[in-house]
Design an enzyme around this catalytic site. Structure first.
Site, short mmCIF file in Angstrom:
data_model
loop_
_atom_site.label_atom_id
_atom_site.label_comp_id
_atom_site.label_asym_id
_atom_site.label_seq_id
_atom_site.Cartn_x
_atom_site.Cartn_y
_atom_site.Cartn_z
N TYR A 172 0.86 -1.18 0.00
CA TYR A 172 0.00 0.00 0.00
C TYR A 172 0.90 1.23 0.00
CZ TYR A 172 -2.47 -3.75 2.60
OH TYR A 172 -2.96 -4.94 3.05
N TRP A 186 -4.09 1.95 2.65
CA TRP A 186 -4.71 0.64 2.51
C TRP A 186 -6.19 0.86 2.20
CZ3 TRP A 186 -2.06 -0.62 7.68
CH2 TRP A 186 -2.56 0.17 8.70
N GLU A 232 1.30 -14.16 3.32
CA GLU A 232 2.06 -13.81 2.11
C GLU A 232 3.49 -14.34 2.18
OE1 GLU A 232 -0.07 -11.67 3.58
OE2 GLU A 232 -1.41 -11.06 1.96
N ASP A 281 -1.97 8.00 -10.49
CA ASP A 281 -2.12 6.58 -10.18
C ASP A 281 -2.01 5.68 -11.41
OD1 ASP A 281 -2.65 4.37 -8.46
OD2 ASP A 281 -3.82 5.73 -7.19
C1 LIG Z 1 2.79 -1.02 -7.18
C2 LIG Z 1 1.54 -1.35 -6.44
C3 LIG Z 1 0.95 -0.41 -5.61
C4 LIG Z 1 -0.21 -0.69 -4.92
N1 LIG Z 1 -0.75 0.27 -4.11
C5 LIG Z 1 -1.86 -0.02 -3.37
C6 LIG Z 1 -2.39 0.95 -2.47
O1 LIG Z 1 -1.89 2.06 -2.35
N2 LIG Z 1 -3.49 0.58 -1.74
C7 LIG Z 1 -4.08 -0.64 -1.84
O2 LIG Z 1 -5.04 -0.91 -1.14
N3 LIG Z 1 -3.60 -1.57 -2.71
C8 LIG Z 1 -2.50 -1.28 -3.46
N4 LIG Z 1 -1.98 -2.22 -4.32
C9 LIG Z 1 -2.67 -3.52 -4.45
C10 LIG Z 1 -2.41 -4.43 -3.28
O3 LIG Z 1 -1.04 -4.57 -3.04
C11 LIG Z 1 -3.04 -5.80 -3.54
O4 LIG Z 1 -4.43 -5.63 -3.67
C12 LIG Z 1 -2.74 -6.83 -2.46
O5 LIG Z 1 -3.32 -8.06 -2.85
C13 LIG Z 1 -3.29 -6.43 -1.12
O6 LIG Z 1 -3.00 -7.43 -0.17
P1 LIG Z 1 -3.98 -7.75 1.04
O7 LIG Z 1 -5.14 -8.49 0.43
O8 LIG Z 1 -3.17 -8.59 1.94
O9 LIG Z 1 -4.40 -6.47 1.62
C14 LIG Z 1 -0.82 -1.95 -5.04
C15 LIG Z 1 -0.24 -2.90 -5.89
C16 LIG Z 1 0.92 -2.63 -6.58
C17 LIG Z 1 1.53 -3.66 -7.47
MN LIG Z 2 -3.42 -10.58 2.70
#
Ligand SMILES: Cc1cc2nc3c(=O)[nH]c(=O)nc-3n(C[C@H](O)[C@H](O)[C@H](O)COP(=O)(O)O)c2cc1C
Ligand SMILES: [Mn+2]
Length: 480
Positions: A172, A186, A232, A281
């Site tokens: 995030y 997040w 993860e 973004d």
């Molecule tokens: C470069 C990059 C930036 C990201 N930035 C965000 C972000 O700012 N906020 C967010 O909620 N997800 C963001 N994501 C997507 C999350 O990393 C992704 O949905 C991940 O599966 C979240 O994991 P979780 O399910 O454990 O929360 C980003 C992904 C990438 C590849």
């Molecule tokens: Mn997760």
């Protein structure tokens, strides 16, 4: 052999001619972003800026910005193969006799080998800063002119469920407010936000640790759409076939990858919010200002010669598109496990992954295309998809020209368009209210009598094999 850390991956990229070092002094404010944009759009290499202005720490960008580098990152020949390997693991055949049991043993043992290992120290502890844990030592980027400031764009955010203690690591982005405070972006649907809401309910602060730069399997895993509660770090261990080594933080009760380049430790106070963004973004638009949690830094640790990795998102294609395409391929077999009628899925790069999904199915009964839409709208992070197009199995959905041809010909908009409402990605900007709005499904499959289509469906035009062979044989005779 799994990469020991980020720098080993960087060395490999360099050896393969896939990384360029830039020794000229370059400004992390906008200049790196513009260089990166020109390079990515041409399918160019990863970049290591050795002299970012105002910092002694080099900055690496575009590490994953091609299919080739993504495959090297995960050490595979094909990304589809990763998904098949996951399935094999999830479905250990139930041993029915002794021989079968013995055969299954190595598989089970291998799974144990992938569990994270706890170690006492590691390179990320080479420098520990508790008195003045200031972010300004790092070359943090401002990437687009209207951005609200500098943003940390590849952070692996570690939290624990305040009730169960189960770990999560999600990527995030973090808006830098001052040298020891950032935003924590997040989205409401993500695991980190869920942990934070639980902490708020308990009236407790949530401890947070952010690792920046680790081996590529760990970095990729923090972006992977794993089900809630799946670690993860176990997934990363599985991907690289060796355990992730985790080390305890200095000031919070969390563990981070010992090989991390940089670790930020701290906490989010309950009910504290601050304006986050705007931020250029990955949709190609600025995401608007919004209220998000605030991360307070209590300690920074880093490797003596740390490398600061970042990504620059913007109008696609950008580096994140290759990460997302890897996810499309890796998770397809898992989606197919639940919906075996799905032949292929294409999340086109221009659809920025949550806007458009194209799906080909082996249609077996009336309404089948609709069933697949509804199922996908209920599945993990696929559920944020705004538009789903379903076509028959013989359509090559990786070819958008073929898909548009099918939609144009096969769809009666009055009959074949499904409009529903549901949750949307937080980055969605066209809906009237955030994270909720309309969704559209387009059934572009051939329609059947059992679906109420009473006319004859025309055949697609194809030349007969016989004539094709004849023309092949006589081709020279025609004088071409
Ligand atoms: C470069 C990059 C930036 C990201 N930035 C965000 C972000 O700012 N906020 C967010 O909620 N997800 C963001 N994501 C997507 C999350 O990393 C992704 O949905 C991940 O599966 C979240 O994991 P979780 O399910 O454990 O929360 C980003 C992904 C990438 C590849
Ligand atoms: Mn997760």
């Amino acid at each position: 052999m799994a990469y020991k850390d980020l720098r080993e991956f960087i060395r490999l990229l360099e050896k393969r001619g896939l990384l360029r070092r830039i020794t000229a002094e370059v400004d992390p404010v906008l200049e790196i972003a513009e260089i990166n944009d020109r390079v990515v759009k041409k399918g160019g290499p990863a970049l290591l800026f050795e002299n970012p202005k105002g910092s002694k720490i080099p900055c690496a960008v575009n590490l994953f910005g091609s299919y080739e580098r993504m495959k090297l990152a995960l050490e595979v020949e094909s990304l589809d193969g990763v998904g098949i390997r996951i399935l094999e693991f999830l479905e250990p055949e139930i041993p029915t006799n002794l021989i079968e049991k013995l055969k299954a043993l190595p598989k089970l043992k291998r799974l144990a080998d992938f569990l994270p290992k706890y170690v006492n120290s590691g390179p990320c502890k080479e420098v520990v800063i508790k008195d003045k844990p200031f972010l300004d030592i790092f070359p943090i980027l401002k990437t687009w002119p209207e951005d609200g400031g500098k943003f940390i764009t590849l952070p692996m955010v570690f939290t624990k469920d305040p009730e169960t203690g189960i770990r999560n690591c999600g990527m995030y982005r973090m808006h830098v407010y001052d040298e020891r405070t950032t935003g924590m972006h997040w989205h409401m649907h993500k695991d980190g936000a869920r942990h934070y809401r639980k902490a708020e309910k308990l009236g407790k602060r949530l401890e947070v640790a952010v690792a920046i730069g680790s081996d590529p399997a760990v970095m990729y895993s923090s972006t992977a759409p794993l089900p809630e509660g799946v670690d993860e770090m176990l997934f990363a261990g599985f991907l690289k076939s060796s355990s992730v080594e985790l080390v305890k933080c200095e000031t919070v009760d969390l563990e981070v990858p010992a090989n991390s380049e940089i670790v930020l430790e701290g906490y989010c106070e309950p009910f504290e919010r601050r304006t986050e963004g705007p931020f250029g973004d990955h949709t190609g638009y600025y995401s608007l200002r919004d209220e998000f949690s605030v991360f307070h830094i209590t300690c920074i640790t880093h490797r003596r010669d740390a490398i600061y990795p970042a990504t620059i998102v913007g109008k696609p294609p950008m580096e994140d598109c290759y990460i997302a395409k890897a996810t499309e391929r890796i998770f397809l077999p898992l989606v197919q496990k639940q919906l075996p009628e799905i032949v292929d899925i294409n999340l086109p790069i221009e659809g920025v992954f949550h806007n458009i999904a194209i799906v080909s199915i082996d249609k077996r009964y009336p309404g089948h295309a609709r069933r697949v839409m509804y199922a996908l709208w209920g599945m993990g992070q696929m559920s944020f998809t705004k538009m789903i197009v379903v076509v028959d199995k013989e359509v090559d959905i990786q070819n958008s020209s073929e898909v548009i041809w099918k939609i144009g010909n096969n769809v009666d908009p009055k009959r074949d368009v499904v409009i529903v409402e549901g949750p949307l990605d937080v980055l969605e900007h066209a809906s009237n209210i955030p994270a909720y709005g309309g969704k559209m499904g387009i059934d572009a499959t051939k329609k059947w009598k059992s679906e109420g289509f009473m006319r004859d469906w025309p055949n697609e035009i194809v030349m007969s094999e016989e004539i094709k062979q004849l023309v092949d044989k006589r081709w020279k005779e025609y004088g071409f």
